[in-house]
Design an enzyme around this catalytic site. Structure first.
Site, short mmCIF file in Angstrom:
data_model
loop_
_atom_site.label_atom_id
_atom_site.label_comp_id
_atom_site.label_asym_id
_atom_site.label_seq_id
_atom_site.Cartn_x
_atom_site.Cartn_y
_atom_site.Cartn_z
CE LYS A 34 -3.85 -2.29 2.28
NZ LYS A 34 -4.37 -2.76 1.02
CB CYS A 35 4.26 1.67 -0.66
SG CYS A 35 5.66 2.77 -0.84
N GLY A 36 3.29 4.19 -2.35
CA GLY A 36 3.39 4.86 -3.64
C GLY A 36 4.32 4.14 -4.61
#
Length: 176
Positions: A34-36
């Protein structure tokens, strides 16, 4: 000590010795769903597919230490990676890559390849990390820090989160 002296649990819970990868070129990455930078899963999979027959193995180590961006269980992470990015490279148990509970492998990696800064020291990530007091020292700075290991098990290079897979190809190809 070298990379091959370490063991880790796979994402499915079996213990794996990194000596099983002896003679391969490894790309060891701390990951998050759930990271950029999560899209790098897809890029890492393409890299793995392109070079695996020449001896490249990507090893993914999920970590929830940066912005709680890997909150899922191992099963949820494994499913997410397969469904969204078709990941077939080896994934390991969710671990800590810095701090008092740091997995020993990542202590070794950061000791062998110290932090050299970001390509763009004015980037949003670098600015954020500076504000959080996380920019100093050699610890992992954020998700998707990558360590390139040669066929003898030596740490050849460290790539920070902002380095894209295409930028790593020349270094990888030189070791293959």
């Amino acid at each position: 000590m070298g990379v091959y002296d370490y063991t880790a649990n796979t994402i499915r819970g079996t213990q794996k010795s990194l000596s099983d990868y002896e003679g391969k070129v490894l790309l060891i990455v701390n990951t998050a769903s759930k990271c950029g930078f999560t899209r790098q899963y897809g890029d890492l999979q393409k890299l793995y597919e392109q070079y695996k027959d020449q001896g490249l193995v990507v090893l993914g180590f999920p970590c929830n230490q940066f912005g709680a961006q890997e909150p899922g269980t191992n099963e949820e992470i494994d499913t997410f990676c397969q469904l969204n990015y078709g990941v077939t490279f080896p994934l390991f148990d969710k671990i800590d890559v810095r701090g008092s509970d740091q997995h020993p492998l990542f202590g070794y990696l950061t000791g062998q390849a110290p932090f050299q800064g970001f390509e763009d020291p004015e980037s949003r990530l670098a600015t954020f990390l500076q504000q959080q007091g996380l920019l100093e020292g050699d610890d992992i700075k954020w998700n998707f820090t990558k360590f390139l290991i040669d066929r003898s098990g030596n740490v050849a290079q460290r790539f920070e989160s902002t380095v894209e897979t295409d930028q790593m190809k020349p270094a990888i190809e030189a070791l293959l």
